[in-house]
Design a protein around this motif. Structure first.
Motif, PDB file in Angstrom:
ATOM      1  N   ALA A  24      17.341 -20.337  57.485  1.00  0.00           N
ATOM      2  CA  ALA A  24      18.250 -19.481  58.502  1.00  0.00           C
ATOM      3  C   ALA A  24      17.028 -19.343  59.338  1.00  0.00           C
ATOM      4  CB  ALA A  24      19.429 -18.688  57.572  1.00  0.00           C
ATOM      5  N   ILE A  28      19.382 -13.839  55.542  1.00  0.00           N
ATOM      6  CA  ILE A  28      20.838 -14.244  55.328  1.00  0.00           C
ATOM      7  C   ILE A  28      22.335 -12.773  55.286  1.00  0.00           C
ATOM      8  CG2 ILE A  28      20.069 -16.048  54.769  1.00  0.00           C
ATOM      9  CD1 ILE A  28      19.683 -14.813  52.386  1.00  0.00           C
ATOM     10  N   ILE A  31      24.821 -13.421  57.683  1.00  0.00           N
ATOM     11  CA  ILE A  31      25.781 -14.701  56.997  1.00  0.00           C
ATOM     12  C   ILE A  31      27.067 -13.983  56.181  1.00  0.00           C
ATOM     13  CG2 ILE A  31      25.932 -16.718  57.105  1.00  0.00           C
ATOM     14  CD1 ILE A  31      23.223 -16.394  58.096  1.00  0.00           C
ATOM     15  N   MET A  34      27.345 -19.231  53.206  1.00  0.00           N
ATOM     16  CA  MET A  34      26.843 -20.396  53.543  1.00  0.00           C
ATOM     17  C   MET A  34      26.567 -20.880  51.616  1.00  0.00           C
ATOM     18  SD  MET A  34      22.683 -18.609  54.546  1.00  0.00           S
ATOM     19  CE  MET A  34      22.444 -20.380  54.842  1.00  0.00           C
ATOM     20  N   ARG A  71      19.831 -17.148  46.693  1.00  0.00           N
ATOM     21  CA  ARG A  71      19.359 -16.888  47.499  1.00  0.00           C
ATOM     22  C   ARG A  71      17.892 -15.788  47.697  1.00  0.00           C
ATOM     23  NH1 ARG A  71      23.973 -12.824  49.669  1.00  0.00           N
ATOM     24  NH2 ARG A  71      23.320 -11.009  48.329  1.00  0.00           N
ATOM     25  N   ARG A  73      15.884 -13.358  49.643  1.00  0.00           N
ATOM     26  CA  ARG A  73      16.650 -12.892  50.852  1.00  0.00           C
ATOM     27  C   ARG A  73      15.238 -12.536  51.634  1.00  0.00           C
ATOM     28  NH1 ARG A  73      19.867  -7.776  48.555  1.00  0.00           N
ATOM     29  NH2 ARG A  73      21.293  -9.416  47.658  1.00  0.00           N
ATOM     30  N   ASN A  76      14.921 -15.599  53.481  1.00  0.00           N
ATOM     31  CA  ASN A  76      15.950 -16.505  54.554  1.00  0.00           C
ATOM     32  C   ASN A  76      16.167 -17.410  54.325  1.00  0.00           C
ATOM     33  OD1 ASN A  76      16.336 -13.349  55.508  1.00  0.00           O
ATOM     34  ND2 ASN A  76      14.963 -14.376  57.405  1.00  0.00           N
ATOM     35  N   ALA A  97      26.510 -22.500  57.628  1.00  0.00           N
ATOM     36  CA  ALA A  97      26.934 -20.974  57.491  1.00  0.00           C
ATOM     37  C   ALA A  97      27.838 -20.457  58.108  1.00  0.00           C
ATOM     38  CB  ALA A  97      25.744 -20.496  57.870  1.00  0.00           C
TER      39      ALA A  97
END
Length: 122
Positions: A24, A28, A31, A34, A71, A73, A76, A97
């Motif tokens: 992204a 994230i 968001i 996702m 994910r 972080r 992202n 997203a």
């Protein structure tokens, strides 16, 4: 706004594994949700797996126990690990997203990546 760039995918035999990634263009953690959707030839796009801002995950019944969404972080990026692949998993996989937090406002636009092909042979 957010841009999504997918990578991974390709060919696998039934029972094999693949890994998809979606980077992204913004953190994230801003968001709300996702996830990954897929579309097989002649079929509608369907939800595969999602990860929420708090870390909760949901899976379609057809992939639960075989696919894992996660994910990173720092990067992202979200990932989708596809294990125990079946021919019916073949399709174009799209990163999604939704719910972008922008200060006091929420952008409720659905954003999509360009899609990446997954082909599983029997």
């Amino acid at each position: 706004q957010v841009q999504l760039v997918e990578s991974g995918g390709g060919f696998a035999q039934a029972g094999g594994s693949l890994r998809l990634s979606c980077a992204a263009s913004k953190t994230i953690l801003s968001i709300t949700r996702m996830g990954w959707y897929r579309q097989a030839p002649g079929k509608e796009r369907e939800q595969v797996a999602s990860i929420f801002i708090g870390g909760n995950t949901v899976y379609a019944d057809s992939v639960r126990g075989r696919f894992t969404i996660s994910r990173d972080r720092a990067e992202n990026t979200i990932h989708l690990k596809l294990d125990s692949l079946r021919p019916e998993d073949t399709g174009v996989y799209f990163c999604n997203a939704y719910g972008i937090i922008e200060g006091p406002r929420m952008d409720n636009t659905n954003y999509w990546g360009q899609g990446t092909q997954v082909t599983v042979s029997s």
